[in-house]
Design a protein around this motif. Structure first.
Motif, PDB file in Angstrom:
ATOM      1  N   ASN A   1       9.378  -4.137  29.089  1.00 52.34           N
ATOM      2  CA  ASN A   1       8.721  -4.635  28.088  1.00 52.34           C
ATOM      3  C   ASN A   1       8.425  -3.801  26.857  1.00 52.34           C
ATOM      4  OD1 ASN A   1       7.770  -6.487  26.212  1.00 52.34           O
ATOM      5  ND2 ASN A   1       6.749  -7.856  27.395  1.00 52.34           N
ATOM      6  N   GLN A   2       8.987  -3.808  25.831  1.00 53.66           N
ATOM      7  CA  GLN A   2       8.854  -2.871  24.793  1.00 53.66           C
ATOM      8  C   GLN A   2       7.634  -3.066  23.836  1.00 53.66           C
ATOM      9  OE1 GLN A   2      10.025   0.326  24.801  1.00 53.66           O
ATOM     10  NE2 GLN A   2      10.879  -0.435  26.856  1.00 53.66           N
ATOM     11  N   SER A   3       7.129  -4.416  24.094  1.00 51.89           N
ATOM     12  CA  SER A   3       6.241  -5.141  23.185  1.00 51.89           C
ATOM     13  C   SER A   3       4.696  -4.813  23.634  1.00 51.89           C
ATOM     14  CB  SER A   3       6.471  -6.498  22.840  1.00 51.89           C
ATOM     15  OG  SER A   3       6.361  -7.303  24.117  1.00 51.89           O
ATOM     16  N   CYS A   4       4.661  -4.341  24.895  1.00 51.96           N
ATOM     17  CA  CYS A   4       3.350  -4.088  25.138  1.00 51.96           C
ATOM     18  C   CYS A   4       2.889  -2.922  24.529  1.00 51.96           C
ATOM     19  CB  CYS A   4       3.264  -3.953  26.705  1.00 51.96           C
ATOM     20  SG  CYS A   4       1.809  -3.792  27.104  1.00 51.96           S
ATOM     21  N   ILE A   5       1.324  -2.790  23.918  1.00 54.33           N
ATOM     22  CA  ILE A   5       1.246  -1.588  23.424  1.00 54.33           C
ATOM     23  C   ILE A   5       0.121  -0.692  24.127  1.00 54.33           C
ATOM     24  CG2 ILE A   5       1.342  -2.675  21.130  1.00 54.33           C
ATOM     25  CD1 ILE A   5      -1.626  -3.198  20.973  1.00 54.33           C
ATOM     26  N   ARG A   6      -0.262  -1.164  25.494  1.00 51.68           N
ATOM     27  CA  ARG A   6      -1.156  -0.428  26.417  1.00 51.68           C
ATOM     28  C   ARG A   6      -0.588   0.777  26.688  1.00 51.68           C
ATOM     29  NH1 ARG A   6       0.197  -3.801  31.629  1.00 51.68           N
ATOM     30  NH2 ARG A   6       1.896  -2.691  32.303  1.00 51.68           N
ATOM     31  N   VAL A   7      -1.545   1.784  26.916  1.00 56.05           N
ATOM     32  CA  VAL A   7      -1.189   3.220  27.277  1.00 56.05           C
ATOM     33  C   VAL A   7      -0.739   3.323  28.761  1.00 56.05           C
ATOM     34  CG1 VAL A   7      -1.869   5.425  27.137  1.00 56.05           C
ATOM     35  CG2 VAL A   7      -2.584   4.003  25.425  1.00 56.05           C
TER      36      VAL A   7
END
Length: 125
Positions: free
Chosen positions: A4-10
């Motif tokens: 999933n490319q929409s997650c912004i967690r590192v």
């Protein structure tokens, strides 16, 4: 979540994810039972029937018909669905069947009924 490319967690917490997956899998049967019960109780009439059976311990279809202002066949349809899913049980006395909640369902249902009772007291005060 890896694709999933929409997650912004590192960084993903792999331990947390694995623990949560295991917890869901371990409790799969309980989720299935509660989900089925909530699907039945999601109908307002059936929820009222369950509440009344918990409060009064047992009632016949005629009692429920009078209380709910519904026809006996309509009440009987709801009772049949609840009985088929083992939420309620019947006891015959002559020609009359008295319905009650199955004891194993009470721990799941009582918190909802407590919520209903608490909210009704708030309204009347």
């Amino acid at each position: 979540m890896e694709n999933n490319q929409s997650c912004i967690r590192v960084f993903a917490d792999k331990v947390q994810i694995d623990n949560c997956r295991e917890m869901l899998q371990t409790n799969d049967k309980a989720f299935s039972q509660l989900s089925g019960l909530l699907a039945l109780a999601g109908n307002e009439v059936r929820l009222k029937i369950l509440f009344l059976l918990e409060e009064e311990k047992e009632l016949c279809p005629c009692d429920l018909s009078d209380i709910l202002g519904m026809s006996i066949p309509a009440v009987s349809q709801h009772l049949r669905k609840l009985k088929d899913k083992n939420v309620i049980e019947g006891r015959r006395e002559g020609q009359t069947i008295f319905y009650s909640l199955r004891q194993e369902q009470l721990p799941l249902l009582q918190p909802f009924f407590k919520h209903i009772i608490i909210n009704s007291k708030r309204v009347t005060i």
